[in-house]
Design a protein around this motif. Sequence first.
Motif, PDB file in Angstrom:
ATOM      1  N   TYR A 113       0.807  -1.117   0.003  1.00  0.00           N
ATOM      2  CA  TYR A 113       0.086  -0.055   0.040  1.00  0.00           C
ATOM      3  C   TYR A 113       0.836   1.315  -0.122  1.00  0.00           C
ATOM      4  O   TYR A 113       0.520   2.448  -0.395  1.00  0.00           O
ATOM      5  CB  TYR A 113      -0.916  -0.146   1.301  1.00  0.00           C
ATOM      6  CG  TYR A 113      -1.987  -1.099   1.363  1.00  0.00           C
ATOM      7  CD1 TYR A 113      -2.618  -1.305   0.154  1.00  0.00           C
ATOM      8  CD2 TYR A 113      -2.011  -2.363   2.210  1.00  0.00           C
ATOM      9  CE1 TYR A 113      -3.299  -2.384   0.006  1.00  0.00           C
ATOM     10  CE2 TYR A 113      -2.703  -3.162   2.241  1.00  0.00           C
ATOM     11  CZ  TYR A 113      -3.530  -3.499   1.229  1.00  0.00           C
ATOM     12  OH  TYR A 113      -4.454  -4.479   1.046  1.00  0.00           O
ATOM     13  N   ARG A 114       1.959   1.334   0.543  1.00  0.00           N
ATOM     14  CA  ARG A 114       2.661   2.465   0.544  1.00  0.00           C
ATOM     15  C   ARG A 114       3.279   2.716  -0.904  1.00  0.00           C
ATOM     16  O   ARG A 114       3.517   3.848  -1.251  1.00  0.00           O
ATOM     17  CB  ARG A 114       4.027   2.267   1.643  1.00  0.00           C
ATOM     18  CG  ARG A 114       3.273   2.178   2.888  1.00  0.00           C
ATOM     19  CD  ARG A 114       4.615   2.335   4.028  1.00  0.00           C
ATOM     20  NE  ARG A 114       4.128   2.171   5.216  1.00  0.00           N
ATOM     21  CZ  ARG A 114       3.523   3.155   6.097  1.00  0.00           C
ATOM     22  NH1 ARG A 114       3.140   4.336   5.450  1.00  0.00           N
ATOM     23  NH2 ARG A 114       3.125   3.038   7.355  1.00  0.00           N
ATOM     24  N   ALA A 115       3.528   1.673  -1.592  1.00  0.00           N
ATOM     25  CA  ALA A 115       4.107   1.971  -2.816  1.00  0.00           C
ATOM     26  C   ALA A 115       3.061   2.389  -3.583  1.00  0.00           C
ATOM     27  O   ALA A 115       3.267   3.197  -4.825  1.00  0.00           O
ATOM     28  CB  ALA A 115       4.367   0.261  -3.332  1.00  0.00           C
TER      29      ALA A 115
ATOM     30  N   ARG B 232      -5.133   6.016  -4.376  1.00  0.00           N
ATOM     31  CA  ARG B 232      -4.450   6.568  -3.232  1.00  0.00           C
ATOM     32  C   ARG B 232      -5.445   6.218  -2.104  1.00  0.00           C
ATOM     33  O   ARG B 232      -5.050   5.996  -0.841  1.00  0.00           O
ATOM     34  CB  ARG B 232      -4.049   7.856  -3.466  1.00  0.00           C
ATOM     35  CG  ARG B 232      -3.282   8.420  -2.433  1.00  0.00           C
ATOM     36  CD  ARG B 232      -2.595   9.791  -2.560  1.00  0.00           C
ATOM     37  NE  ARG B 232      -4.053  10.939  -2.629  1.00  0.00           N
ATOM     38  CZ  ARG B 232      -3.698  12.138  -2.842  1.00  0.00           C
ATOM     39  NH1 ARG B 232      -2.506  12.545  -2.897  1.00  0.00           N
ATOM     40  NH2 ARG B 232      -4.809  13.068  -3.042  1.00  0.00           N
ATOM     41  N   ALA B 233      -6.788   6.856  -2.486  1.00  0.00           N
ATOM     42  CA  ALA B 233      -7.751   6.547  -1.223  1.00  0.00           C
ATOM     43  C   ALA B 233      -7.861   5.368  -0.748  1.00  0.00           C
ATOM     44  O   ALA B 233      -7.863   4.697   0.517  1.00  0.00           O
ATOM     45  CB  ALA B 233      -9.062   6.988  -1.820  1.00  0.00           C
ATOM     46  N   GLN B 234      -7.841   4.355  -1.767  1.00  0.00           N
ATOM     47  CA  GLN B 234      -8.093   2.642  -1.224  1.00  0.00           C
ATOM     48  C   GLN B 234      -6.808   2.389  -0.505  1.00  0.00           C
ATOM     49  O   GLN B 234      -6.772   1.613   0.781  1.00  0.00           O
ATOM     50  CB  GLN B 234      -8.028   1.830  -2.454  1.00  0.00           C
ATOM     51  CG  GLN B 234      -9.114   1.804  -3.371  1.00  0.00           C
ATOM     52  CD  GLN B 234      -9.416   1.075  -4.592  1.00  0.00           C
ATOM     53  OE1 GLN B 234      -8.503   1.330  -5.449  1.00  0.00           O
ATOM     54  NE2 GLN B 234     -10.011   0.089  -4.430  1.00  0.00           N
ATOM     55  N   ALA B 235      -5.556   2.901  -0.891  1.00  0.00           N
ATOM     56  CA  ALA B 235      -4.359   2.372  -0.297  1.00  0.00           C
ATOM     57  C   ALA B 235      -4.239   2.998   1.344  1.00  0.00           C
ATOM     58  O   ALA B 235      -4.012   2.533   2.292  1.00  0.00           O
ATOM     59  CB  ALA B 235      -3.160   2.919  -0.973  1.00  0.00           C
ATOM     60  N   LEU B 236      -4.732   4.340   1.405  1.00  0.00           N
ATOM     61  CA  LEU B 236      -4.745   5.061   2.578  1.00  0.00           C
ATOM     62  C   LEU B 236      -5.645   4.379   3.653  1.00  0.00           C
ATOM     63  O   LEU B 236      -5.360   4.356   4.821  1.00  0.00           O
ATOM     64  CB  LEU B 236      -5.129   6.480   2.302  1.00  0.00           C
ATOM     65  CG  LEU B 236      -4.053   7.293   1.541  1.00  0.00           C
ATOM     66  CD1 LEU B 236      -4.388   8.808   1.569  1.00  0.00           C
ATOM     67  CD2 LEU B 236      -2.678   7.452   2.490  1.00  0.00           C
TER      68      LEU B 236
END
Length: 282
Positions: A248-250, A272-276
Motif C-alpha cells: 500500500y505504501r508503494a 491512493r484513497a484505497q491504499a490510505l
Amino acid sequence: MSPSARPTSVAELKQAGNDCYKRGQYGQAAVYYSEAIKKLEASGKSGREQLSILYSNRAAAFIKDGQCSECIKDCTVALEMVPYEVKPLMRRATAYESLERYSMAYVDYKTALQVDNGVQAAHDGTNRMTKALMEQYGPGWREKLPKIPSVPLSAQKNWQSPSPVNVSADENKKASELQKDSKRLQSTGATPEAKAHAKALKEEGNAFVKQGDFKKAVEKYTASLQLDSSECTTYTNRALCYLSLKQYRAVVEDCKEALRLDPKNVKGLYRRAQALKELKVT
C-alpha cells in the motif's frame, strides 16, 4: 455459543464470518462463509435469498483481500439467485473498477441506481467511470457499453428524480480537459525511440495484468517508467498492481507521482484513497 466453541450451523458460521470481517480478518471470514454455503447447499433447502446473502458476503471478503475475480464470480451467483440486489451489484462494480473493466463497472453502478437512486457511492462510481471511459474511448464511449438492464418497478426500492444537469455540456468540458492533459503530457524530454519502447513495455505490463500476474506487470511498468517517467497511466497501472500485492505504501507513492503529472487524475485519487484506507490513514 461460547467464545471457544466451533460454529456448526449455517447461522453460526455466517455470524462467525461477519465477526471476522469486522475485525479485518477477511481470509478467515471467507472460510466461514464458504462453510455456511456448503452446508446450506448440502441441506437441499431452497434458501435462495439466504444463499445469495452468503455469496455476497463472501464477495465482500474477497474484494477486501484483493481477490477481485473471485468477488465478481460470487456477486454474479448472488444476483442470479436474487436479481437487482444493491450490495452484490456495488461489490461487483467495485471489483470491475479495480480490474479496470470500466464498461462493466459502469453498467453495474447504473443498474444499482435504477434500484435505489439514493446510493451516493453508485453516483460517485458512475461519475468516475464516465471520465475513465471518456479517457479510454473518447466522446463515443457510450457506444462501447454493454446493454444496461432495465430494472422492473417491483425491484425498485427508492427512486427520486435527480437534479437536472446539462450532460452534453459536462461531457464536452471533460473532453476538452482531456485534450489539454494529453497535449501537456506529450511534451516530455524522452526521445521518440524511448517513448516507443516505454509504450511497448507498458503494453506488456497490461497483458500481465489481464493474466493476473501482477509481479511481472510491476517489472514491465518499472522498466517503462525508467525510459519515460512522464506517462501518468503507467504510474496508476503500477499502483493497481501494488494494490493487488497489498504493497500500500508503494501505491501511495505511485499515485503521488501520477497526481503530480495530472492533479485531477481519477485513478490516482481513487487508488491512493484505497491504499490510505488500508493503511488506516485519515
